[in-house]
Design an enzyme around this catalytic site. Structure first.
Site: not given
Ligand SMILES: NC(=O)c1ccc[n+]([C@@H]2O[C@H](COP(=O)([O-])OP(=O)(O)OC[C@H]3O[C@@H](n4cnc5c(N)ncnc54)[C@H](OP(=O)(O)O)[C@@H]3O)[C@@H](O)[C@H]2O)c1
Length: 289
Positions: A10-11, A14, A16, A139, A165
């Site tokens: 997920g790089a 966000g 990643g 999370s 989730y």
């Molecule tokens: N944001 C928050 O407040 C928060 C809080 C607690 C935990 N987290 C955790 O942090 C992690 C990163 O999330 P983020 O907030 O940075 O969100 P994000 O920007 O949506 O990043 C998620 C990444 O995962 C990728 N992804 C999603 N589905 C996928 C799939 N089927 N195959 C391959 N890649 C996939 C996305 O790709 P695309 O760019 O193509 O969508 C994106 O690169 C997650 O595990 C999330 O649960 C986030």
């Protein structure tokens, strides 16, 4: 981290993307995994704009599809016999119950099973590192469920995106603790991290307009992704975190996770269920490639 090889799922956006940027900035070779090659290219260009000599590679994989995870793990293994850091970060949430091509509920597949399967497949590569680190991005949402819904893992009776989730994030911690207990290698550490509330697009991708709106309002009080990624970078790269394992981190410090996450019987059950769902025989000796 000049001699290190890091894999970040997920790089492409966000947390990643910021994790990949920082690990690369510290000299590591970074393999960025993502489902969208255009976004992968853009992510590498973005990092290279500030680090012209960055050693980066993008590999496309939709982690909701187990066959694609197996294929990408095969590519990684062929090119990088030793992997030092695996950051299981790719995450998602769906307002409506959705199934993957493997017939698995999508949030459970992406947020938990993909972590479980990729770690298994790359275990031999991690084993070759003197200081191997697996970082699972979880999370505090996991506090919202009292346990795994083992009799209804796909939440057929009562699906809600937030519940699904939260369950998947509880699974991240149960998996982390169970891997820590079972792993045969002392020099491999595994930890789970809570990034806090971060301004990313996670809540606007597979969601209804109402959930999009709710996420946009909620994230406005969050931190920027570079700030939110600090703890996962700390666990992946810092000297201080070396040897620490089986812990839940927030703000670069270990903290207690929910009571349910310490249920060892549930962790063992989840381990067996996940092995079966991924068709794994021996977790620490993959026969797949
Ligand atoms: N944001 C928050 O407040 C928060 C809080 C607690 C935990 N987290 C955790 O942090 C992690 C990163 O999330 P983020 O907030 O940075 O969100 P994000 O920007 O949506 O990043 C998620 C990444 O995962 C990728 N992804 C999603 N589905 C996928 C799939 N089927 N195959 C391959 N890649 C996939 C996305 O790709 P695309 O760019 O193509 O969508 C994106 O690169 C997650 O595990 C999330 O649960 C986030």
């Amino acid at each position: 981290m000049n001699e290190k090889t890091c894999i970040v799922t997920g790089a492409t956006s966000g947390l990643g993307l910021e994790t990949a940027r920082e690990l690369s900035g510290r000299g590591a070779t970074v393999v960025l995994l993502g489902r969208n090659p255009e976004k992968g290219k853009a992510a590498m260009e973005d990092i290279r704009a500030g680090q012209p000599d960055a050693r980066l590679e993008f590999l496309a994989v939709d982690v909701s599809a187990q066959q694609q995870i197996r294929e990408v793990a095969g590519k990684i293994s062929a090119r990088y016999p030793r992997v030092d850091v695996l950051v299981n970060n790719a995450g998602t949430w769906f307002s409506k119950r959705t199934f993957t091509e493997d017939g698995i509920e999508a949030v459970f597949a992406v947020n938990h099973l993909a972590y479980f399967l990729l770690t298994h497949l790359l275990y031999p590569n991690l084993r070759r590192s003197e200081d191997a680190r697996v970082v699972n991005v979880g999370s505090d949402s996991h506090f919202q469920v009292k346990g795994m819904y083992f009799n209804d893992l796909y939440l057929e009776k009562n699906y809600h995106g937030l519940r699904s989730y939260a369950q998947s994030k509880l699974a991240n911690i149960l998996f982390t603790y169970e891997l820590h207990r079972r792993k045969p290698d002392e020099h491999l550490s595994v930890n789970c991290v809570q990034p806090g509330l971060v301004k990313t697009d996670i809540g606007v991708k597979h969601t209804t307009w109402l959930h999009k709106l709710a996420w946009k309002l909620r994230r406005s009080s969050g931190v920027e992704p570079a700030e939110g990624a600090r703890t996962q970078i700390y666990l992946a790269a810092s000297e201080e975190a070396k040897g620490m394992s089986g812990l839940y981190f927030d703000d670069c410090k270990p903290k207690r996770s929910s009571r349910a996450s310490y249920d060892e019987a549930a962790a063992a059950r989840l381990w067996e269920v996940s092995k079966e769902m991924c068709g794994i025989e021996d977790y620490f000796s993959p026969s797949d490639h």
